[in-house]
Design a protein around this motif. Sequence first.
Motif, mmCIF file in Angstrom:
data_model
loop_
_atom_site.group_PDB
_atom_site.id
_atom_site.type_symbol
_atom_site.label_atom_id
_atom_site.label_comp_id
_atom_site.label_asym_id
_atom_site.label_seq_id
_atom_site.Cartn_x
_atom_site.Cartn_y
_atom_site.Cartn_z
ATOM 1 N N SER A 431 -34.769 -35.195 50.794
ATOM 2 C CA SER A 431 -35.153 -36.593 50.268
ATOM 3 C C SER A 431 -33.371 -37.572 51.118
ATOM 4 O O SER A 431 -34.135 -38.682 51.241
ATOM 5 C CB SER A 431 -34.883 -36.911 49.030
ATOM 6 N N GLU A 432 -32.065 -37.007 50.736
ATOM 7 C CA GLU A 432 -30.880 -37.262 50.681
ATOM 8 C C GLU A 432 -30.931 -37.785 52.628
ATOM 9 O O GLU A 432 -30.725 -38.680 52.638
ATOM 10 C CB GLU A 432 -29.712 -36.528 50.625
ATOM 11 N N LYS A 434 -33.697 -38.299 54.455
ATOM 12 C CA LYS A 434 -34.627 -39.429 54.847
ATOM 13 C C LYS A 434 -33.275 -40.781 54.182
ATOM 14 O O LYS A 434 -34.021 -41.117 55.821
ATOM 15 C CB LYS A 434 -35.619 -39.010 54.085
ATOM 16 N N GLN A 435 -32.706 -40.578 53.486
ATOM 17 C CA GLN A 435 -31.771 -41.776 52.948
ATOM 18 C C GLN A 435 -30.956 -42.156 53.625
ATOM 19 O O GLN A 435 -30.706 -43.606 54.223
ATOM 20 C CB GLN A 435 -31.794 -42.009 51.404
ATOM 21 N N MET A 436 -30.280 -41.170 54.363
ATOM 22 C CA MET A 436 -29.781 -41.406 55.797
ATOM 23 C C MET A 436 -30.398 -41.854 56.494
ATOM 24 O O MET A 436 -28.983 -43.250 57.332
ATOM 25 C CB MET A 436 -28.367 -40.076 55.428
ATOM 26 N N GLU A 438 -32.860 -43.571 57.061
ATOM 27 C CA GLU A 438 -32.704 -44.827 56.846
ATOM 28 C C GLU A 438 -31.731 -46.273 56.937
ATOM 29 O O GLU A 438 -31.667 -48.024 57.390
ATOM 30 C CB GLU A 438 -33.476 -45.277 55.402
ATOM 31 N N ARG A 439 -30.266 -45.632 55.909
ATOM 32 C CA ARG A 439 -30.108 -46.526 55.940
ATOM 33 C C ARG A 439 -29.255 -46.862 57.462
ATOM 34 O O ARG A 439 -28.793 -47.876 57.432
ATOM 35 C CB ARG A 439 -28.814 -46.043 54.995
#
Length: 615
Positions: A431-432, A434-436, A438-439
């Motif tokens: 999850s982390e 993927k978030q990174m 996307e950012r």
Amino acid sequence: MASRSISQVRWNICLLLLALLLLSWGYFVISFAHEFQTIKQQSSQQVSTLALGLEERSRRMFQVFDILLLDIAEHQQCYQPEAINSMFNRWLERTPELSALLIVDPDSGQILTSVNKDPLPEDLSFSLMTNTKNSDSSMQITEKVYRNSHGQNLVAIVRQFSRSGRQLQVVALVQIDHLLDFHKDAELGPDGSVAILHHNGVLLARTPDGNDLVGRSFADGPLFTQHLKKSPVGISRAPRSTDGVSRIVAHRKLSDFPLVVTVGTSTEWIFAAWQKRLYNVLFIQVVISLTILISMLILHRTLARMEQAEDRLNEREEHFRAVADSSVDAVLSVNNSERIGFWSRGAERIFACSAAEAIGMPISCFLQFEFEENPVTLKQLTSSENSWIQGRAIEVQGQRKDGWLFPTELSISAGNTAGKPFYTLIVRNISERKQMEERIRRMASHDNLTRLPNRGLLMDRLNMAMAQVRRQGGQFALLFLDLDEFKPINDIHGHDVGDQLLQQVAERLLTATRESDTVARVGGDEFALLLSNIKDEEAVSNACRHILRSLRKKFTINGIEASISCSIGVVLFNGQDTSGNELIGLADMAMYTVKRGGKNRFAFAAESGNRLPES
């Protein structure tokens, strides 16, 4: 505890069998021990030695044939058919045991190449296809016995190989009776026998007078149902049901080839001197004694191996559990029914579910498998058609106990135990990551301050809009906007106020345009707007007036009121031969025309009609 129990049972059984052996021999040892032992040892040693010799002779011959088949398979990759046929002929000339050499396609049963001394048996092609098609790459010996035109017994030796993506088989037909030539010089008596059998019980060769028995299956006989299960090497009593003769038989099971060799000698011939006095009693005693000794040895070795295997299994299980629990990732074991059998501490943390709750549950409760966007089971995902997945990490959607979905990275390893498949899964919460990602992706295409698309993303959308107009027709408008009186506010009140003012300008521009339009920040106080599907210039003019009115309203920032306006340059595109950079240049020139003419207005670029600035 289990190991100590097996050890105790092992010794108890051995002691019991030993006691029975001693009691059995107590009555007969004084009268018959010396004579019995002498005859038994001499006979057993003789047949065992002969069986060993037959075993070595068979092993050497089939090793030679194995080398031959390997050599043929290797030459088949690079040699022409004429060279292969020549090599076949040389081998047939050098080896009297060979009757024919063939290359067979197991899928069709077709014989591709054949060199033979005598005509091939009529049922050869079909038998090879059905018997050896699914064999592995090691050498195979067929269980069927063929006969050539001279009545000689033949067996087929097969090795599978790959050529040009096809699975082929090289086959040698061997006159197996040649192995039994040494029987002529053996002292086995008038009813002695020498035989070679397949592992599955089919009699391949026998002498003397074995043609009526060759090809029959003896899998239900005591040799295969009892003796070979106890030990691959030993001495046994052959029943009279085979040919009416009772024999003491030495059998040896070849470990590297699927063959069993036997050498037997008639008990009547061995015990002729004392058979009249003690035939019944002594024969029974011999059978009982041999049975007890062999049983004791087999049980002792079997239970010892069971004890060692259980100790190793327990040690490996504890080692695996310790390694799995020390991993931050989730380590799972799933059985053939796709239910969870092992659940590590990492899995408890990632899925928020204890091992007691998870074990026995379907793996689909926690991981949602897909292949080519279609839901699949774990068995389908790891099938032979998708074998590339094993050993690689794939992304699947995970689900916690509370229903929360999250992305995971999954590695799958398939195994097999007791004939049943099982799967080991290593699951990582990404999850982390993927978030990174996307950012990072958004930072590369958007302005950090206003969250609007940056110049690069604007150019991508502009080029796409130009291609769409050229392909489908229509037109769009590109607006280049520069804020008026922004610099004094930024200099007087500071950059923080200026940044907040830009953010509010971005919000008003988004409000003043449609969702299908693009609002981008291309510079310090410069913005660009891409208005798609514009009907005509009047519609663009109305949009510009709306933007001007929206930005003329006062801005309030931390109690400070600020008033600004903007100058807008407009260019229309309806398919003319120009580039995106040229369109931006035209809009920029039109904007500077407005700046020089009094600001707070808009103007169309020369390419769009060169209209005068409007308020």
